[in-house]
Motif scaffolding. Sequence first.
Motif, short mmCIF file in Angstrom:
data_model
loop_
_atom_site.label_atom_id
_atom_site.label_comp_id
_atom_site.label_asym_id
_atom_site.label_seq_id
_atom_site.Cartn_x
_atom_site.Cartn_y
_atom_site.Cartn_z
N LEU A 151 -26.08 -69.71 16.12
CA LEU A 151 -27.13 -69.24 17.09
C LEU A 151 -28.70 -70.07 16.98
O LEU A 151 -29.24 -70.36 15.38
N ASN B 3 -27.48 -69.95 23.28
CA ASN B 3 -27.12 -69.43 22.64
C ASN B 3 -25.92 -67.80 22.99
O ASN B 3 -25.48 -67.10 22.82
N ALA C 261 -24.10 -65.90 20.57
CA ALA C 261 -24.69 -64.56 20.66
C ALA C 261 -23.49 -63.58 20.54
O ALA C 261 -23.57 -62.51 20.92
#
Length: 317
Positions: free
Chosen positions: A184, A292, A306
């Motif tokens: 991330l 992400n 994610a």
Amino acid sequence: MPHRNAPLTETGRLRLARCVVEDGWPLRRAAERFQVSPTTAQRWADRYRALGEAGMADHSSRPHRSPRRTPTRTERRIIKVRLARRWGPARIAHLLGLVPSTVHRVLVRYRLARLTHLDRATGRVIRRYEWDRPGELVHVDIKKLGNIPDGGGHKTLGRQAGRKNRKNAGYSYVHTAVDDHSRLAYSEIHPDEKKETATAFWTRAHAFFTSVGITVERVLTDNGACYKSHTWRDALADAGITHKRTRPYRPQTNGKVERLNRTLLDEWAYAKPYRSEQERRDAFPTWLHTYNHHRGHTALKGQPPASRVPNLSGQYT
């Protein structure tokens, strides 16, 4: 383990051979009974006569002799050049007067690591690692980019006109923090890499990771001046975060954020001929969100970062 296309298992071969050798079945009758050709029945019967039950196992298909194989002396020269100079097949082939495909086969045969897996300075295989949970280690780095002048650079105007338009465009500095486990990323674009800017960036990055349930324990940076400052040191110490720095001239130690820098150059910074620096900056938040939440990551088995951060909001937007 039998070949996947073999009509008989080792047990079936043994039964067929015994029918022919011990029970006196004709080859054609045995072949029909076990649904193979008479030639196959003859082969297993002959092996049984010569080797017994041990002959029913699969043998290597490698030839006993390979008269066209690269001579051992040549193989040794290839390996010597590879270990000494850490060159790829094309350069080694040119030096030794060989074909690149021949050099490649030799390197594969002796299981010499790919150059991308080696530390070019020492020749040692780079040890890949991943921390067990989010927040155990966060990589931080800064990427310097030349600004795009108004009207566009050489990709838009051509090299000669773009060079003239490039004067006094200045630089931007992309500050990035990447969680080691989840990949991330949090990133911002700033006009400099001063200690105050870097520290303020980290404060916001830390708040971002905290907001998604990641407790940062360690931060890894290079040896840039901003990361050696008391301002940076105090900011991490006040948050109870351990600061680690890479060894000098070993950027691969901070490889995850270095790899992200390459990705953002390919997929955002130079992905299209922007007409201005502001146009490129306006595209950055969307790209970062895609990275992400939606972009598959090879290190995560094709899943986006994610997928490893359950508390991250907006995952499917």
